[in-house]
Scaffold this motif. Structure first.
Motif, PDB file in Angstrom:
ATOM      1  N   ASN B 290       1.251  -1.480  -0.475  1.00 42.35           N
ATOM      2  CA  ASN B 290      -0.152   0.039   0.130  1.00 42.35           C
ATOM      3  C   ASN B 290       0.693   1.347   0.154  1.00 42.35           C
ATOM      4  OD1 ASN B 290      -2.506  -1.415  -0.290  1.00 42.35           O
ATOM      5  ND2 ASN B 290      -1.908  -1.477   2.362  1.00 42.35           N
ATOM      6  N   ASN B 291       2.084   1.224  -0.942  1.00 45.26           N
ATOM      7  CA  ASN B 291       2.768   2.177  -0.782  1.00 45.26           C
ATOM      8  C   ASN B 291       1.974   3.603  -1.492  1.00 45.26           C
ATOM      9  OD1 ASN B 291       3.227   0.707  -3.038  1.00 45.26           O
ATOM     10  ND2 ASN B 291       5.441   1.401  -3.146  1.00 45.26           N
ATOM     11  N   ASP B 292       0.768   2.676  -2.283  1.00 44.46           N
ATOM     12  CA  ASP B 292       0.671   4.091  -3.318  1.00 44.46           C
ATOM     13  C   ASP B 292      -0.981   4.930  -2.905  1.00 44.46           C
ATOM     14  OD1 ASP B 292      -2.448   2.729  -4.591  1.00 44.46           O
ATOM     15  OD2 ASP B 292      -0.926   2.103  -2.620  1.00 44.46           O
ATOM     16  N   GLY B 374      -4.767   2.143   5.616  1.00 41.81           N
ATOM     17  CA  GLY B 374      -5.441   3.565   5.121  1.00 41.81           C
ATOM     18  C   GLY B 374      -5.850   2.936   4.273  1.00 41.81           C
ATOM     19  N   TYR B 375      -6.856   3.883   3.652  1.00 41.41           N
ATOM     20  CA  TYR B 375      -7.769   3.612   2.369  1.00 41.41           C
ATOM     21  C   TYR B 375      -7.747   5.059   1.603  1.00 41.41           C
ATOM     22  CZ  TYR B 375     -10.740   1.909  -1.788  1.00 41.41           C
ATOM     23  OH  TYR B 375     -11.388   2.232  -3.240  1.00 41.41           O
ATOM     24  N   ARG B 376      -8.465   6.024   2.181  1.00 42.62           N
ATOM     25  CA  ARG B 376      -8.467   7.551   0.856  1.00 42.62           C
ATOM     26  C   ARG B 376      -7.297   8.526   1.887  1.00 42.62           C
ATOM     27  NH1 ARG B 376     -13.992   6.817   0.502  1.00 42.62           N
ATOM     28  NH2 ARG B 376     -15.037   6.781  -1.013  1.00 42.62           N
ATOM     29  N   ARG B 377      -6.882   7.668   2.830  1.00 44.48           N
ATOM     30  CA  ARG B 377      -5.886   8.091   3.160  1.00 44.48           C
ATOM     31  C   ARG B 377      -5.369   7.506   4.670  1.00 44.48           C
ATOM     32  NH1 ARG B 377      -3.476  13.843   2.689  1.00 44.48           N
ATOM     33  NH2 ARG B 377      -1.173  13.688   4.910  1.00 44.48           N
ATOM     34  N   VAL B 378      -3.632   8.028   4.285  1.00 41.84           N
ATOM     35  CA  VAL B 378      -2.847   6.651   5.278  1.00 41.84           C
ATOM     36  C   VAL B 378      -3.702   7.083   6.393  1.00 41.84           C
ATOM     37  CG1 VAL B 378      -0.717   6.754   6.758  1.00 41.84           C
ATOM     38  CG2 VAL B 378      -0.672   6.659   3.728  1.00 41.84           C
ATOM     39  N   ARG B 498      -0.742  -8.550   4.039  1.00 39.61           N
ATOM     40  CA  ARG B 498      -0.718  -8.890   2.671  1.00 39.61           C
ATOM     41  C   ARG B 498      -1.398  -7.676   1.970  1.00 39.61           C
ATOM     42  NH1 ARG B 498      -3.249 -15.142   1.291  1.00 39.61           N
ATOM     43  NH2 ARG B 498      -1.863 -14.519  -0.783  1.00 39.61           N
ATOM     44  N   GLY B 499      -0.727  -7.759   0.485  1.00 44.61           N
ATOM     45  CA  GLY B 499      -1.382  -6.316  -0.553  1.00 44.61           C
ATOM     46  C   GLY B 499      -0.946  -6.172  -1.231  1.00 44.61           C
TER      47      GLY B 499
END
Lengths: 165, 979
Positions: B290-292, B374-378, B498-499
């Motif tokens: 989730n580095n994005d 986080g999804y829309r923000r870390v 995982r991800g």
């Protein structure tokens, strides 16, 4: 800030294409042509005539159009010996003059040749391109003159109008 | 929201000039000097985009052209394609929207793709959507792909421009290395061209709090810039990206927003004797799960936003790094008021000097961030020791990460210079240049400020010296920065969450995608790139490519230098087509040529189009109420029954002089020319080396050693080159001088039964009688009071006088011909009527009967192939080709059995009209006024022996029977044209 420049088309000049053996040309033409330039892409001038060195054994003689018949009489193209070719080409080229403080900027749009004073001086003349078309270029005191094949004259005028807009 | 994350002071923005703009339909405010990215950050906007394939929410990752995550489309008068959010300068009234999302990046229906993520890994389209037919799915997939739309209209005002420039030294980049190099070269008197992509000079100095000569580095930048501005020999452009490095040190620069009222962008083509690449370096991210996520940002970008734009990208940050550079970023963020929860350093040891930059900040050495949450923000990050062990969660809304720095070697590589891997900086650096190229500063792998200044000064001195200038060594100002150190970490592999761990954020390429490609056999870096599309986005992998190489190397257990890089290609950043085209649009998009009669043609209603070699010629002259065929018929009738005139000026014309012209013409023509008497001409054909017809024309002898050679209009330039090549290369010992006089002579060709009468009525001192002036002769004299050269040639098959005058006289001649010819019923004739008339005569035309396969024998012109000459160009090839005895396509005439049925030109002829291999084709078909029916010419297998037979033209929907005849439908003996 728009470009501070003027451009003018024409009038045509008296032009003669000279080819062949230099010594024979010199003997045939005598004092009717300026001295031969020592280096390619240079020109010499005397007596209201200019002699451009444009290629191997290839020169162009220029004079004001009023002196065309006089040049023709003096050079006698149809009687010239077989080693040299003298052909009237006054109508082949349409000249344009681009002058003013921004003349160099307009020429940089039109021409890929290095026209900076350090590289292209007052006695230089060379075939290059103007808006992708073959053209002969030289300096004027306040700008540049170039000549393109006359059939492209309207297109070049249109291009210049766009460039200075 | 307006400026909730804006610092009350600082930054290089103009707080006196507030700017209002719209982003996805909402109005925001910023300041002059803000980018769209910095303004949105200041306004607390997190989600600014959706990813290409998975439609994952994305935020802002970088601060410049390297931005991989957020692309936008400008609307209204600024309409554009894709723009990185970090490069758009805000202005009042700007309207921008995110691409690849609907209805908004906050809520995007495309996010449903994430449910199918496992079905659409890299290269899925090579393996799926095959049944029943890929083409069923392709349109939908193509519509779903793609980002912004191209503008549907040109800019409402302004235009683009291109310029040529020459320099002794071109310097790409006006950071510390580039500026000092420009100073060195400029002071030496060299012509310097300095181009930098930013809105102001300084490069990375604008984003950091560095000191030069005891003062803020930006003061030094200002001082140098002022000195350069005072030098007449220096051209300094900002907002100007050097986007291409070509052969012979030709570089191309795109200048955006030049200081000119009407020029939108300016493209420079610069020829430089020496080039200095001072292009800096680009930070790369760390690679973890989730580095994005929005809020995960390059450390240098976070530093830029707080220092340069006074905008806070977050309130509580974690910094994750494997190198020293992130520490100064952390220090600057803390100074700006961001709470630094921790610095996570993957290295076990951190240089003491580096640690001293961040007093009071917890540093976890030997640790890694395994995932962002986080999804829309870390919201937080998961951290664990690099060698495993318990993990911990750290709350944050900003994750500033740095995986190291890649020297920007794109231009150097485009110049065909080679690269080598430098273990010290874990990056590729310039090795051997292929052209006159120097690299300086971070672009050369020299990351510290003092190193950049020293190398820039050296490069400037060296470049100026090599360009022939006596350059002094410029004094290098005092500057200190801790040397750069890094331990590369190509991806976080600690066990844990995982991800998806992204390598190429723009194209949604993950580590798993790279591994998949390698498992499937695409193991070289070029194959990996193409299979996964890693590095193929608009950002060209500026942040991701080296990490991809690292992932490949790690998987293979190979060294980075053994993997190598992919090929760097221009443009370095996207360039608008307008800038490339410059002024070449609209009326001057294609060259065009006029004769002195063009204006008359236009005034008299001619339909004009290009008819070879850029000449604009009249196709036909319609009268009121006439259809096309009516007009053409009328013009043909005029020529056949009375008199017509056409402007034949574009025909190629050359004057040849020299003792060897006679044998030169004998060599290039198939027939004998050297036997011509002065004043006479001869029609001839030129062949190529391989025996195919190049051109046809007439040669006249005007003196013992002087000739006039005419060529077709369209081939004039090619024939000139052909003749010069033979004269200069193949027969240099022959005395032959060639002068192009195509534009020295214009001609009005008067043709028809009354042609002689019209020319006499014009007034001439030339005896026009057939006895004195035979067909194929040339006479000099005056016509209509003008010096003229008159030739008796005929393209129409009628009595014709080609009156040649200087262009300055052409309009006068034309007007005289029309006036004098009026009582004789003269009409102007266009190309269409000429085409009909020559078909009736069976005269060949390049591009029709001369189709690149026919030789003169095929066209029934064996008479033109001299048997007397020992050799001429193409002779042997013709003989060789025919020696095999294979059937040839030969010129014939065709009469449709139904006289009122036309056959499309190019229609195939097949045996009995069956659907099988053709035996010929129709080269021309016209309505013949002379025969009141359709007639055609064709190339037909064994045509000469098939006259009287029925052949068949096969069209898509029917078959047309035709009778094969001789290829002439009018005056077969040529009596009229010789009259």
């Amino acid at each position: 800030m728009l470009y501070d420049v003027q451009f003018r088309r024409g009038p045509i000049a008296a032009l003669f294409d000279l080819k062949g053996d230099r010594d024979t040309l010199a003997r045939w033409s005598g004092k009717h042509i300026p001295p031969f330039p020592l280096s390619p892409n240079k020109f010499t001038a005397s007596g209201g005539r200019w002699l451009f060195y444009v290629g191997p054994n290839h020169w162009i003689l220029r004079a004001d159009i009023e002196r065309e018949e006089e040049c023709e009489r003096q050079l006698r193209p149809s009687e010239a010996p077989p080693q040299i070719s003298i052909v009237r080409i006054s109508d082949v080229f349409t000249p344009f003059a681009v002058t003013g403080p921004d003349a160099a900027a307009i020429m940089s749009i039109a021409c890929p040749l290095d026209l900076h004073a350090a590289a292209f001086g007052d006695e230089d003349a060379a075939f290059t391109e103007i808006f992708g078309l073959k053209a002969l270029v030289r300096r004027l005191p306040d700008g540049f003159e170039f000549a393109v094949e006359q059939s492209y004259g309207d297109m070049v005028a249109a291009y210049l109008a766009r460039a200075v807009a | 929201m307006s400026g909730e994350n804006r610092l009350p002071a600082g930054g290089r923005i103009d707080r006196s000039r507030k700017v209002s703009f719209q982003f996805n339909g909402r109005t925001y405010h910023g300041y002059e000097g803000d980018t769209l990215a910095s303004a949105l950050i200041a306004n607390g906007v997190s989600v600014t985009a959706r990813s290409f394939k998975y439609h994952r929410p994305r935020g802002i990752v970088g601060s410049g052209v390297e931005e991989p995550a957020s692309l936008v489309e400008l609307e209204g008068a600024d309409a554009s394609g894709n723009q990185p959010i970090t490069t758009v300068r805000i202005r009042n009234g700007l309207r921008v929207r995110s691409v690849n999302c609907w209805p908004s990046p906050q809520f995007d229906l495309g996010a449903v793709n994430q449910l199918f993520a496992s079905l659409i890994p890299a290269g899925f389209y090579y393996k799926t959507f095959k049944w029943p037919d890929w083409q069923l799915f392709e349109p939908t997939i193509r519509r779903a792909a793609g980002l912004a739309s191209a503008p549907s209209a040109p800019p409402p005002h302004g235009h683009f421009e291109t310029r040529n420039a020459h320099a002794d030294v071109l310097i790409a980049g006006a950071g510390p290395a580039g500026l000092i190099a420009a100073l060195a070269a400029g002071r030496a008197g060299a012509r310097v061209f300095l181009a930098d992509e930013g809105p102001e000079p300084g490069g990375s100095l604008l984003n950091r709090n560095l000191v030069i000569a005891g003062r803020p580095a930006t003061d030094w930048v200002g001082e140098v810039s002022r000195e350069l501005a005072a030098m007449d020999n220096v051209v300094h452009l900002q907002n100007a990206t050097v986007w291409a490095y070509r052969e012979h040190n030709l570089l191309i620069v795109n200048e955006r927003a030049p200081a000119h009222e009407t020029v939108l962008e300016r493209n420079w083509q610069v020829r430089a004797r020496q080039v200095i690449c001072a292009t800096g370096a680009i930070e790369r991210p760390m690679v973890f799960i989730n580095n994005d996520r929005p809020g995960a940002m390059l450390a240098s970008a976070a530093q830029a936003y707080v220092n340069r734009y006074a905008a806070l990208p977050g309130r509580r940050a974690v910094v994750f790094t494997n190198n020293d550079s992130a520490y100064s970023a952390a220090a600057d963020m803390k100074a700006a008021g961001i709470d630094i929860a921790a610095i996570i350093d993957s290295r076990d040891c951190v240089p003491a000097g580096i640690g001293r930059q961040v007093p009071g900040i917890k540093i976890l050495k030997g640790h890694v961030v395994t995932a962002a949450k986080g999804y829309r923000r870390v919201r937080s990050v998961t951290v664990s020791a690099r060698n495993g062990g318990a993990s911990q969660s750290i709350q944050c809304d900003l994750l500033a990460h740095s995986g190291g720095w890649n020297p920007a070697v794109h231009l150097f590589s485009q110049s065909r210079g080679t690269l080598r891997y430098d273990d010290a900086i874990a990056g590729f650096v310039p090795d051997a240049p292929a052209q006159s190229t120097h690299s300086a500063g971070a672009a050369a792998g020299l990351m510290a400020l003092n190193e950049a200044l020293a190398s820039g000064a050296r490069a400037g001195h060296q470049a100026a010296s090599l360009a022939g200038f006596d350059a002094d060594i410029v004094e290098i100002p005092d500057a200190h920065e801790e040397p750069y150190a890094i331990e590369p970490l190509w991806r976080v592999e600690a066990p844990g969450p995982r991800g998806k761990a992204f390598l190429d954020i723009q194209n949604d390429v993950t580590v798993d995608d790279i591994h998949l490609a390698m498992r499937e056999g695409y193991a070289t870096v070029e194959h990996v790139k193409r299979y996964t599309t890693g590095g193929m986005g608009i950002d060209q992998g500026k942040t991701g490519n080296i990490n991809i190489i690292g992932a490949v190397a790690a998987r293979k257990g190979a060294r980075m230098q053994d993997i190598g890089t992919t090929t760097f290609r221009s443009p370095y950043t996207p360039v608008s087509f307008g800038a490339i085209a410059g002024l070449r649009e609209g009326g001057v998009h294609l060259p065009y040529r006029h004769t002195p009669v063009t204006a008359w043609n236009q005034t008299n209603g001619a339909v004009m189009y290009e008819a070879g070699a850029r000449w604009q010629r009249p196709g036909y002259f319609p009268c009121e109420g006439e259809g096309f065929q009516d007009t053409v018929n009328r013009e043909c009738r005029a020529v056949r029954e009375r008199v017509g005139v056409y402007d034949g000026s574009p025909l190629g014309t050359f004057e040849l002089k020299g003792r060897d012209v006679g044998r030169f013409l004998d060599f290039i023509y198939t027939n004998v020319m050297s036997s011509l008497q002065v004043g006479n001409g001869r029609y001839g054909i030129m062949l190529s080396d391989d025996g195919l017809i190049l051109d046809d024309g007439v040669a006249f002898r005007v003196g013992e050693y002087r000739w006039i050679v005419s060529t077709s209009t369209g081939n004039a330039d090619a024939m000139h080159q052909h003749m010069e090549r033979i004269a200069q290369v193949e027969r240099p010992q022959w005395e032959v001088m060639i002068t192009n006089v195509t534009s020295q002579w214009n001609n009005a060709t008067v043709c028809g039964p009354r042609a002689r009468a019209v020319v006499e009525a014009l007034g001439t001192d030339i005896d026009l009688s057939p006895e004195a002036f035979a067909f194929m002769a040339l006479r000099d004299g005056t016509v209509a009071g003008l010096p003229a050269r008159v030739a008796r040639v005929s393209f129409t098959g009628e009595l014709s006088f080609e009156i040649n005058v200087a262009p300055r006289h052409m309009r006068k001649l034309w007007d005289a011909v029309m006036e004098v010819g009026a009582p004789f019923g003269i009409e102007p004739v266009g190309s269409e009527a000429n085409h009909v008339l020559r078909v009736e005569k069976g005269f060949l035309s390049l591009g029709h009967e001369v189709d690149g396969t026919a030789d003169p024998h095929d066209l029934g012109m064996s008479w033109v192939m001299s048997r007397k000459k020992a050799d001429f160009m193409g002779k042997r090839s013709v003989a060789l080709r025919r020696a095999g005895g294979a059937a040839r396509r030969e010129l014939v005439g065709l009469l449709p059995v139904d006289p009122n049925t036309p056959i499309p030109e190019g229609a195939p002829l097949t045996p009995k009209g069956r659907r099988e291999a053709t035996e010929g084709l129709v080269t021309a078909c016209v309505w013949s006024v002379a025969n009141s029916r359709w007639v055609a010419l064709a190339l037909l297998k064994d045509g000469h022996s098939r006259q009287g037979e029925t052949a068949y033209a096969r069209l898509k929907d029917r078959v047309i029977p035709v009778t094969v005849t001789a290829p002439v439908f009018y005056d077969p003996s040529g009596e009229l044209l010789r009259s």
